[in-house]
Scaffold this motif. Sequence first.
Motif, PDB file in Angstrom:
ATOM      1  N   THR A 112       0.855  -1.187   0.000  1.00 13.29           N
ATOM      2  CA  THR A 112       0.000   0.000   0.000  1.00 13.29           C
ATOM      3  C   THR A 112       0.888   1.234   0.000  1.00 13.29           C
ATOM      4  OG1 THR A 112      -1.724  -1.174   1.199  1.00 13.29           O
ATOM      5  CG2 THR A 112      -1.807   1.224   1.240  1.00 13.29           C
ATOM      6  N   VAL A 113       0.610   2.117  -0.938  1.00 12.70           N
ATOM      7  CA  VAL A 113       1.347   3.370  -1.021  1.00 12.70           C
ATOM      8  C   VAL A 113       0.456   4.461  -0.456  1.00 12.70           C
ATOM      9  CG1 VAL A 113       2.452   5.046  -2.543  1.00 12.70           C
ATOM     10  CG2 VAL A 113       2.629   2.598  -3.037  1.00 12.70           C
ATOM     11  N   LEU A 114       0.987   5.197   0.480  1.00 10.17           N
ATOM     12  CA  LEU A 114       0.268   6.312   1.075  1.00 10.17           C
ATOM     13  C   LEU A 114       0.664   7.566   0.309  1.00 10.17           C
ATOM     14  CD1 LEU A 114      -1.577   7.400   3.314  1.00 10.17           C
ATOM     15  CD2 LEU A 114       0.452   7.630   4.745  1.00 10.17           C
ATOM     16  N   LEU A 115      -0.331   8.202  -0.308  1.00 11.10           N
ATOM     17  CA  LEU A 115      -0.092   9.409  -1.095  1.00 11.10           C
ATOM     18  C   LEU A 115      -0.552  10.621  -0.311  1.00 11.10           C
ATOM     19  CD1 LEU A 115      -1.563   8.030  -4.430  1.00 11.10           C
ATOM     20  CD2 LEU A 115       0.843   8.201  -3.843  1.00 11.10           C
ATOM     21  N   HIS A 116       0.244  11.662  -0.344  1.00 11.01           N
ATOM     22  CA  HIS A 116      -0.104  12.921   0.307  1.00 11.01           C
ATOM     23  C   HIS A 116      -0.177  13.969  -0.793  1.00 11.01           C
ATOM     24  CE1 HIS A 116       0.807  16.530   2.909  1.00 11.01           C
ATOM     25  NE2 HIS A 116      -0.254  15.988   3.496  1.00 11.01           N
ATOM     26  N   HIS A 117      -1.391  14.450  -1.032  1.00 10.84           N
ATOM     27  CA  HIS A 117      -1.654  15.377  -2.135  1.00 10.84           C
ATOM     28  C   HIS A 117      -1.115  14.828  -3.454  1.00 10.84           C
ATOM     29  CE1 HIS A 117      -3.291  18.475   0.435  1.00 10.84           C
ATOM     30  NE2 HIS A 117      -2.235  18.367   1.220  1.00 10.84           N
ATOM     31  N   GLY A 118      -1.304  13.517  -3.655  1.00 11.01           N
ATOM     32  CA  GLY A 118      -0.922  12.879  -4.902  1.00 11.01           C
ATOM     33  C   GLY A 118       0.520  12.439  -4.983  1.00 11.01           C
ATOM     34  N   GLU A 119       1.337  12.822  -4.034  1.00  8.38           N
ATOM     35  CA  GLU A 119       2.750  12.453  -4.035  1.00  8.38           C
ATOM     36  C   GLU A 119       2.972  11.277  -3.079  1.00  8.38           C
ATOM     37  OE1 GLU A 119       5.270  13.797  -5.864  1.00  8.38           O
ATOM     38  OE2 GLU A 119       3.689  14.926  -6.887  1.00  8.38           O
ATOM     39  N   PRO A 120       3.793  10.295  -3.490  1.00  8.37           N
ATOM     40  CA  PRO A 120       4.072   9.164  -2.584  1.00  8.37           C
ATOM     41  C   PRO A 120       4.691   9.655  -1.279  1.00  8.37           C
ATOM     42  CG  PRO A 120       4.887   8.710  -4.799  1.00  8.37           C
ATOM     43  CD  PRO A 120       4.466  10.149  -4.782  1.00  8.37           C
ATOM     44  N   HIS A 121       4.131   9.182  -0.194  1.00  9.09           N
ATOM     45  CA  HIS A 121       4.636   9.554   1.140  1.00  9.09           C
ATOM     46  C   HIS A 121       5.411   8.385   1.742  1.00  9.09           C
ATOM     47  CE1 HIS A 121       4.801  11.387   5.081  1.00  9.09           C
ATOM     48  NE2 HIS A 121       4.276  10.292   5.601  1.00  9.09           N
ATOM     49  N   ALA A 122       4.825   7.184   1.669  1.00  2.00           N
ATOM     50  CA  ALA A 122       5.465   6.004   2.240  1.00  2.00           C
ATOM     51  C   ALA A 122       4.827   4.756   1.648  1.00  2.00           C
ATOM     52  CB  ALA A 122       5.317   5.997   3.759  1.00  2.00           C
ATOM     53  N   VAL A 123       5.558   3.644   1.746  1.00  2.00           N
ATOM     54  CA  VAL A 123       5.074   2.346   1.273  1.00  2.00           C
ATOM     55  C   VAL A 123       4.938   1.431   2.482  1.00  2.00           C
ATOM     56  CG1 VAL A 123       5.562   0.375  -0.206  1.00  2.00           C
ATOM     57  CG2 VAL A 123       6.244   2.671  -0.928  1.00  2.00           C
ATOM     58  N   TYR A 124       3.801   0.715   2.549  1.00  2.00           N
ATOM     59  CA  TYR A 124       3.512  -0.141   3.702  1.00  2.00           C
ATOM     60  C   TYR A 124       3.173  -1.545   3.244  1.00  2.00           C
ATOM     61  CZ  TYR A 124       3.201   4.301   6.048  1.00  2.00           C
ATOM     62  OH  TYR A 124       3.487   5.537   6.539  1.00  2.00           O
ATOM     63  N   ALA A 125       3.429  -2.496   4.129  1.00  2.00           N
ATOM     64  CA  ALA A 125       3.100  -3.886   3.840  1.00  2.00           C
ATOM     65  C   ALA A 125       1.596  -4.118   3.893  1.00  2.00           C
ATOM     66  CB  ALA A 125       3.810  -4.817   4.820  1.00  2.00           C
ATOM     67  N   SER A 126       0.869  -3.295   4.626  1.00  2.00           N
ATOM     68  CA  SER A 126      -0.585  -3.483   4.733  1.00  2.00           C
ATOM     69  C   SER A 126      -1.288  -2.134   4.722  1.00  2.00           C
ATOM     70  CB  SER A 126      -0.936  -4.241   6.019  1.00  2.00           C
ATOM     71  OG  SER A 126      -0.755  -3.402   7.127  1.00  2.00           O
ATOM     72  N   ARG A 127      -2.542  -2.191   4.362  1.00  2.00           N
ATOM     73  CA  ARG A 127      -3.362  -0.980   4.337  1.00  2.00           C
ATOM     74  C   ARG A 127      -3.540  -0.437   5.761  1.00  2.00           C
ATOM     75  NH1 ARG A 127      -6.785   1.244   0.532  1.00  2.00           N
ATOM     76  NH2 ARG A 127      -6.275  -0.407  -0.907  1.00  2.00           N
ATOM     77  N   GLU A 128      -3.650  -1.339   6.752  1.00  2.00           N
ATOM     78  CA  GLU A 128      -3.832  -0.914   8.134  1.00  2.00           C
ATOM     79  C   GLU A 128      -2.634  -0.099   8.624  1.00  2.00           C
ATOM     80  OE1 GLU A 128      -4.342  -4.096   7.075  1.00  2.00           O
ATOM     81  OE2 GLU A 128      -6.512  -3.878   7.037  1.00  2.00           O
ATOM     82  N   ASP A 129      -1.419  -0.507   8.214  1.00  2.00           N
ATOM     83  CA  ASP A 129      -0.228   0.256   8.600  1.00  2.00           C
ATOM     84  C   ASP A 129      -0.277   1.660   7.999  1.00  2.00           C
ATOM     85  OD1 ASP A 129       0.703  -1.932   9.973  1.00  2.00           O
ATOM     86  OD2 ASP A 129       2.108  -2.562   8.409  1.00  2.00           O
ATOM     87  N   ALA A 130      -0.742   1.767   6.764  1.00  2.00           N
ATOM     88  CA  ALA A 130      -0.853   3.079   6.117  1.00  2.00           C
ATOM     89  C   ALA A 130      -1.880   3.941   6.841  1.00  2.00           C
ATOM     90  CB  ALA A 130      -1.234   2.917   4.645  1.00  2.00           C
ATOM     91  N   TYR A 131      -3.014   3.348   7.219  1.00  2.00           N
ATOM     92  CA  TYR A 131      -4.046   4.098   7.943  1.00  2.00           C
ATOM     93  C   TYR A 131      -3.506   4.584   9.289  1.00  2.00           C
ATOM     94  CZ  TYR A 131      -7.475   2.171   4.636  1.00  2.00           C
ATOM     95  OH  TYR A 131      -8.171   1.833   3.533  1.00  2.00           O
ATOM     96  N   ALA A 132      -2.753   3.724   9.956  1.00  2.00           N
ATOM     97  CA  ALA A 132      -2.189   4.102  11.259  1.00  2.00           C
ATOM     98  C   ALA A 132      -1.225   5.277  11.098  1.00  2.00           C
ATOM     99  CB  ALA A 132      -1.476   2.912  11.892  1.00  2.00           C
TER     100      ALA A 132
END
Length: 176
Positions: A101-121
């Motif tokens: 799961t890639v967490l995007l901040h205003h369309g720009e990659p912020h971080a990559v996570y192994a799970s969606r839950e980690d991105a939400y956290a």
Amino acid sequence: MRIVTRARLARLEDAARSANERARQSSGAANEAFGRHVRELFAVTDRAERAEAATSEVGTLLSRAMEELSEAQQELLLKTLEIRRLREELQRGPREGETVTVLLHHGEPHAVYASREDAYADTATHGFPADHVWRPCGERPAAAFTWRCEAFTYNPASNGFHRVSRSVPEALGGAA
């Protein structure tokens, strides 16, 4: 019977006074020696009590240090195991169908996570509500969102990760 003369009586009295004086001096010396011994005994007892207290304190400190060492060793062991697991994961590489799961901040990659839950956290640590209900983004561009999570799946044919939900453009005026 014995006749005691004045001279003899004077000598006896003088000898008695001398003996009395020697006894008084001996008694004073004995009392002084006893006092020194008592003071030395108190000093030795005090040193022994302080040594015992210091030993007890050092024992407590050592016990605490041993507990901290044990905790640090366990933490080190856990980190070593995690490093080993991550190295094995890195060596094996991604598998087909594996999702990140890639967490995007205003369309720009912020971080990559192994799970969606980690991105939400992680979004919760940046001030985004932890109880936020995530909804599909539809056709709106990623830059239209403060935070957006996108899932990517590994495809060995292209040796890369591709977006899971690809939007299908709608036909414009009958054109495909």
